[in-house]
Design an enzyme around this catalytic site. Structure first.
Site, PDB file in Angstrom:
ATOM      1  CE  LYS A  48      -4.158  -1.825   0.078  1.00 54.42           C
ATOM      2  NZ  LYS A  48      -5.103  -1.617  -1.022  1.00 54.42           N
TER       3      LYS A  48
ATOM      4  CD  GLU B 248     -10.335   4.965  -0.021  1.00 60.24           C
ATOM      5  OE1 GLU B 248     -10.065   6.138  -0.320  1.00 60.24           O
ATOM      6  OE2 GLU B 248      -9.694   3.983  -0.451  1.00 60.24           O
TER       7      GLU B 248
ATOM      8  CB  SER C 157      -0.017  -8.030  -1.353  1.00 61.79           C
ATOM      9  OG  SER C 157      -0.929  -8.834  -0.625  1.00 61.79           O
TER      10      SER C 157
HETATM   11  C1  LIG Z   1      -1.735  -6.791   2.262  1.00 68.81           C
HETATM   12  C2  LIG Z   1      -2.859  -6.482   1.332  1.00 68.81           C
HETATM   13  N1  LIG Z   1      -2.934  -7.148   0.172  1.00 68.81           N
HETATM   14  C3  LIG Z   1      -3.931  -6.908  -0.718  1.00 68.81           C
HETATM   15  C4  LIG Z   1      -4.929  -5.990  -0.427  1.00 68.81           C
HETATM   16  C5  LIG Z   1      -6.036  -5.799  -1.421  1.00 68.81           C
HETATM   17  O1  LIG Z   1      -5.944  -4.585  -2.110  1.00 68.81           O
HETATM   18  P1  LIG Z   1      -5.536  -4.546  -3.636  1.00 68.81           P
HETATM   19  O2  LIG Z   1      -6.379  -5.562  -4.332  1.00 68.81           O
HETATM   20  O3  LIG Z   1      -5.814  -3.156  -4.052  1.00 68.81           O
HETATM   21  O4  LIG Z   1      -4.092  -4.898  -3.733  1.00 68.81           O
HETATM   22  C6  LIG Z   1      -4.899  -5.262   0.779  1.00 68.81           C
HETATM   23  C7  LIG Z   1      -5.931  -4.265   1.106  1.00 68.81           C
HETATM   24  O5  LIG Z   1      -6.011  -3.721   2.181  1.00 68.81           O
HETATM   25  C8  LIG Z   1      -3.826  -5.515   1.676  1.00 68.81           C
HETATM   26  O6  LIG Z   1      -3.741  -4.863   2.847  1.00 68.81           O
END
Ligand SMILES: Cc1ncc(COP(=O)(O)O)c(C=O)c1O
Length: 411
Positions: A90, A112, A381
């Site tokens: 993020k 948000e 992620s």
């Molecule tokens: C660690 C992590 N991975 C994935 C996501 C999903 O978001 P996005 O699909 O935009 O990557 C989030 C959302 O809060 C997240 O915190």
């Protein structure tokens, strides 16, 4: 409402479906995006990359998961966004947008947040760049994500509770847009994923593309080739587009977007509820938060409440570019359910010594079904410390065989 046909369209998806009062804001942002991000005016992108390195800790490693590779008979490589400052991808976007706001001469940041991950990343970036920051967050989310509320406050951000509706991300986004419509002169609204009106989906993707830029280079250097597949979880789709973007032209690299299958697919029409968040694979076309995209909705177009054990995937929409890449057959949407994601959380923790975010656990879980030869890159992620309370509760409830036995410690 006004919509623009040529701006920010991905096939039939995307666009600028916003109230007239927001048009000056999105037009101003479009201009700034083109100048600073696309044309590197005033060295903006150089500054951004340097700060991602010095503040964010980039590049993040691409590491071989030896034990998972042995388990599946496929070379598995993990792109470690969990090691980025703040513990998730993020920050790539939050830092990019807060910095852009500075270059635009804005004096206030709003955002948000649902689970609080984007809120904490924005609060962190705003503290670092010395910008006042207010975060809109639904009351329900505030109550279930207290540590993240505290984190935001610790960084000096105000957290504005949203009491309407179900008190979750959808309502928080509506409130942030409402604020922006009246404060655009001095305020920038930092959207947290590749969603919203143009230029947000393209701009957020560009800030997140550093993930696939690095992964592509690291793959060539470390493996001597490109991967056979890239696997990433998809909520709104920002880590997904970030992990995919630089591979889109490589036809031999398969791209899998793993959605939350929750506790079952489909929409319960009467209840206005979907027990999943699989909008990409199972949704239908509609407009949400300024863009046309795939949504979980009733036959009458009522957006339903979605579900996932992972708060960050729990969203009824998805980025328009991703929706189009699926229609074009370039991205394959798949899903794994809550149980499989929880099992993968424990598997990666135990077998590789890495505690993944519950969102990322969905991508890891897909390895159970993957039947290629490899090598594959899985985008981790984020890290899962934030999810420990949920995982303890959910694993106990389900009596998951993969979970550690905590009974012995009960007094
Ligand atoms: C660690 C992590 N991975 C994935 C996501 C999903 O978001 P996005 O699909 O935009 O990557 C989030 C959302 O809060 C997240 O915190």
């Amino acid at each position: 409402m006004s919509s623009t046909d040529d701006a920010g369209k991905f096939g039939d998806y995307g666009g600028q479906y916003v109230p007239e009062v927001l048009m000056p804001a999105v037009e101003e942002l479009e201009d700034a995006y083109e100048r600073y991000v696309l044309d590197n005016e005033d060295g903006f992108m150089d500054d951004f990359r340097a700060r991602l390195r010095d503040f964010g800790g980039r590049p993040t490693p691409l590491g071989r998961a030896d034990n998972l590779s042995a388990r599946y008979g496929v070379d598995v490589y993990l792109k470690r966004e969990d090691l980025l400052h703040g513990g998730a991808h993020k920050l790539n976007n939050a830092l990019g947008q807060v910095l852009l706001a500075k270059y635009m001469g804005k004096e206030r940041i709003i955002a948000e947040t649902g689970a609080g991950q984007h809120g904490t990343a924005t609060a962190m970036a705003a503290a670092y760049l010395d910008m006042p920051c207010e975060i809109y967050m639904g009351r329900t989310d505030i109550n279930r994500q207290r540590p993240n509320v505290f984190r935001m406050r610790t960084h000096g951000a105000e957290v504005n509770p949203v009491d309407v509706g179900s008190g979750t991300l959808k309502e928080a986004t509506n409130e942030a847009m409402r604020d922006w419509a009246t404060t655009v002169e001095d305020t920038h609204y930092v959207i947290g994923s590749v969603v919203g009106p143009h230029p947000f989906p393209t701009m957020v993707r560009d800030f997140q593309s550093v993930i696939s830029e690095e992964a592509r280079r690291q793959s060539e250097e470390q493996l001597g080739r490109l991967p056979e597949a890239v696997i990433a979880c998809a909520g709104g789709g920002s880590n997904t587009m970030g992990a995919f973007h630089e591979f889109i032209g490589d036809d031999d690299v398969a791209l899998y977007a793993v959605e939350a299958g929750g506790s079952g697919l489909g929409v319960e029409e009467g209840e206005e509820y979907a027990p999943n968040s699989a909008s990409l694979g199972t949704g239908s076309v509609g407009v949400l938060h300024g863009a046309k995209t795939k949504l979980l909705q009733t036959g009458e177009g009522q957006i339903v409440e979605s579900h996932s054990v992972s708060a960050g995937l729990d969203y009824a929409g998805v980025g328009p570019e991703l929706a189009n890449l699926v229609d074009e057959g370039r991205v394959t949407p798949v899903n794994v359910d809550d149980d499989a994601a929880l099992a993968a959380f424990h598997r990666l923790s135990r077998e590789e010594g890495i505690i993944p975010a519950l969102e990322s656990s969905h991508a890891v879980a897909y390895l159970e079904e993957y039947d290629g030869d490899g090598p594959v890159i899985v985008n981790v992620s984020g890290r899962g410390d934030k999810d420990l309370d949920t995982v303890i509760e959910e694993s106990t409830e389900r009596d998951l065989p993969e979970a550690p036995d905590m009974e012995v410690f009960r007094s």
